[in-house]
Design an enzyme around this catalytic site. Structure first.
Site, mmCIF file in Angstrom:
data_model
loop_
_atom_site.group_PDB
_atom_site.id
_atom_site.type_symbol
_atom_site.label_atom_id
_atom_site.label_comp_id
_atom_site.label_asym_id
_atom_site.label_seq_id
_atom_site.Cartn_x
_atom_site.Cartn_y
_atom_site.Cartn_z
ATOM 1 N N SER A 40 37.030 -5.731 -48.764
ATOM 2 C CA SER A 40 36.275 -4.983 -47.578
ATOM 3 C C SER A 40 34.845 -4.533 -48.047
ATOM 4 O O SER A 40 34.064 -4.522 -49.337
ATOM 5 C CB SER A 40 36.371 -2.964 -48.119
ATOM 6 N N TYR A 52 37.647 4.242 -53.350
ATOM 7 C CA TYR A 52 37.961 3.222 -52.982
ATOM 8 C C TYR A 52 37.164 1.618 -52.866
ATOM 9 O O TYR A 52 37.203 0.568 -52.514
ATOM 10 C CB TYR A 52 37.986 3.535 -50.974
ATOM 11 N N LYS A 110 38.033 -2.531 -53.868
ATOM 12 C CA LYS A 110 38.203 -2.776 -52.686
ATOM 13 C C LYS A 110 37.002 -3.964 -53.947
ATOM 14 O O LYS A 110 37.313 -5.557 -53.631
ATOM 15 C CB LYS A 110 37.143 -2.310 -51.612
HETATM 16 P P1 NAP Z 1 45.169 1.194 -40.861
HETATM 17 O O1 NAP Z 1 45.060 0.874 -39.309
HETATM 18 O O2 NAP Z 1 45.247 2.374 -40.822
HETATM 19 O O3 NAP Z 1 47.039 1.006 -41.008
HETATM 20 C C1 NAP Z 1 47.373 0.144 -42.464
HETATM 21 C C2 NAP Z 1 48.698 -0.370 -41.895
HETATM 22 O O4 NAP Z 1 48.957 -0.447 -43.700
HETATM 23 C C3 NAP Z 1 49.883 0.157 -41.557
HETATM 24 O O5 NAP Z 1 50.319 -0.703 -41.135
HETATM 25 C C4 NAP Z 1 50.160 1.526 -42.730
HETATM 26 O O6 NAP Z 1 51.377 1.759 -42.434
HETATM 27 C C5 NAP Z 1 50.986 0.325 -44.130
HETATM 28 N N1 NAP Z 1 50.376 0.747 -44.978
HETATM 29 C C6 NAP Z 1 49.468 1.591 -45.520
HETATM 30 N N2 NAP Z 1 49.597 2.576 -46.914
HETATM 31 C C7 NAP Z 1 50.671 1.366 -46.972
HETATM 32 C C8 NAP Z 1 51.653 1.280 -48.141
HETATM 33 N N3 NAP Z 1 51.473 1.710 -49.222
HETATM 34 N N4 NAP Z 1 52.321 0.646 -48.658
HETATM 35 C C9 NAP Z 1 53.027 -0.672 -47.621
HETATM 36 N N5 NAP Z 1 51.953 -0.218 -46.151
HETATM 37 C C10 NAP Z 1 51.435 0.539 -45.850
HETATM 38 O O7 NAP Z 1 44.335 0.782 -41.643
HETATM 39 P P2 NAP Z 1 43.205 -0.698 -41.117
HETATM 40 O O8 NAP Z 1 41.902 0.282 -40.432
HETATM 41 O O9 NAP Z 1 44.391 -1.645 -40.494
HETATM 42 O O10 NAP Z 1 42.914 -1.445 -42.607
HETATM 43 C C11 NAP Z 1 43.713 -1.998 -43.387
HETATM 44 C C12 NAP Z 1 43.085 -3.267 -44.864
HETATM 45 O O11 NAP Z 1 41.781 -3.328 -44.273
HETATM 46 C C13 NAP Z 1 42.779 -2.037 -45.582
HETATM 47 O O12 NAP Z 1 43.117 -2.967 -46.422
HETATM 48 C C14 NAP Z 1 41.362 -1.632 -45.604
HETATM 49 O O13 NAP Z 1 40.726 -0.528 -46.959
HETATM 50 C C15 NAP Z 1 40.673 -2.908 -44.683
HETATM 51 N N6 NAP Z 1 39.707 -2.355 -44.239
HETATM 52 C C16 NAP Z 1 39.646 -1.733 -42.831
HETATM 53 C C17 NAP Z 1 38.170 -1.554 -42.124
HETATM 54 C C18 NAP Z 1 38.181 -0.316 -41.074
HETATM 55 O O14 NAP Z 1 37.215 -0.106 -40.448
HETATM 56 N N7 NAP Z 1 39.567 -0.208 -40.233
HETATM 57 C C19 NAP Z 1 36.857 -1.871 -42.894
HETATM 58 C C20 NAP Z 1 37.227 -2.303 -44.364
HETATM 59 C C21 NAP Z 1 38.174 -2.828 -44.975
HETATM 60 P P3 NAP Z 1 51.890 3.670 -42.575
HETATM 61 O O15 NAP Z 1 50.975 4.144 -43.115
HETATM 62 O O16 NAP Z 1 53.403 3.182 -42.051
HETATM 63 O O17 NAP Z 1 52.585 2.693 -43.818
#
Ligand code: NAP
Length: 250
Positions: free
Chosen positions: A139, A152, A156
């Site tokens: 991130s 967090y 990252k």
């Molecule tokens: P999201 O919409 O919350 O989706 C997260 C996914 O990960 C879901 O499938 C969730 O399913 C799963 N998950 C969460 N904790 C888990 C665990 N302990 N074991 C297995 N699966 C798990 O998140 P997202 O926005 O797509 O983010 C994905 C990644 O991108 C993350 O690492 C986040 O830090 C990074 N990121 C996101 C953004 C943003 O703006 N969205 C920006 C920078 C980086 P369950 O809840 O059922 O486990």
């Protein structure tokens, strides 16, 4: 047996779902995992429209689940060629309120899980002698700090550091290791916040005046797993619409 296999953690929604769909379109068989059994099975069914999918319940914060995820994928398809460490959690804790539990809970998921899964998959890649690709979803929070997210941000930054160490150690086995650092992306994780942004706030998020869509992150992951990135390793690809390039303006 010749068709390549990818594991995408957290593939039931958001960026992980988009990565799984993109890798299926790229010709991989894809294993996805999430903590919610129902959600991962629903996502798996939807993804089957694009190719062969294995949907597994696994919590990457749990040591046994990390081993089982890799072992079950290999048992099912006999190989693993790509790991996308995408699963991650994000919740605010004011710095002065930190407890050991709050810190460890996030680090177990965001950092220890990717380490254990990458090591298990990396051993298989080494033994198979066919190389591989590992991509961590880090991130821009690993490059600059957001208040109330010390754990967090540090998790990252740890992934960005891990990318470098792993790329050096695994090069001898033909395994390329990179990270993708998204800025703001519209996903279930961020939609409450992102949905409330005013046009002026969006202008500060990116000169493109919008957040990213998950497919735009999946495109970067596809590049790092594909034939055009064979000399790219140890790198973090920032996909933030130039957010980090901008100086703050009054
Ligand atoms: P999201 O919409 O919350 O989706 C997260 C996914 O990960 C879901 O499938 C969730 O399913 C799963 N998950 C969460 N904790 C888990 C665990 N302990 N074991 C297995 N699966 C798990 O998140 P997202 O926005 O797509 O983010 C994905 C990644 O991108 C993350 O690492 C986040 O830090 C990074 N990121 C996101 C953004 C943003 O703006 N969205 C920006 C920078 C980086 P369950 O809840 O059922 O486990």
């Amino acid at each position: 047996m010749d068709q390549k296999v990818a594991i995408v953690t957290g593939g039931s929604k958001g960026i992980g779902f988009a990565c799984a769909r993109r890798l299926l379109k790229d010709g991989y068989r894809v294993a996805i995992c999430a903590r919610s059994e129902d959600a991962v099975q629903v996502a798996g069914k939807e993804l089957e429209a694009f190719g062969e999918v294995l949907a597994l319940r696994a919590d990457v914060g749990n040591v046994d689940d990390c081993d089982n995820l890799v072992a079950e994928t290999i048992r099912h398809w006999g190989r693993v060629d790509v790991v996308v460490n995408n699963a991650g959690v994000y919740a605010p804790v004011p710095f002065l309120d930190f407890t050991a539990e709050a810190w460890d809970a996030l680090f177990d998921i965001n950092v220890r899980g990717p380490v254990l899964i990458s090591a298990a998959a990396g051993r298989q890649m080494r033994d198979a002698g066919q190389g591989g690709r590992i991509v961590h979803i880090s991130s821009t929070n690993g490059l600059a700090a957001e208040p109330e997210f010390a754990h967090y941000n540090a998790s990252k930054a740890a992934l960005i550091s891990l990318t470098k160490t792993m790329s050096i150690e695994l090069a001898q086995h033909g395994v390329l290791v990179n990270s993708v650092a998204p800025g703001w992306v519209l996903t279930p994780l961020s939609e409450d916040y992102v949905g409330s942004l005013t046009p002026e706030q969006l202008r500060r998020v990116s000169p493109l005046k919008r957040v990213a869509q998950p497919d735009e992150i999946a495109g970067a992951v596809s590049f790092l797993c594909g034939p055009d990135s064979t000399y790219v390793t140890g790198e973090t690809l920032v996909v933030d619409g130039a957010m980090m390039a901008m100086l703050a303006q009054p």
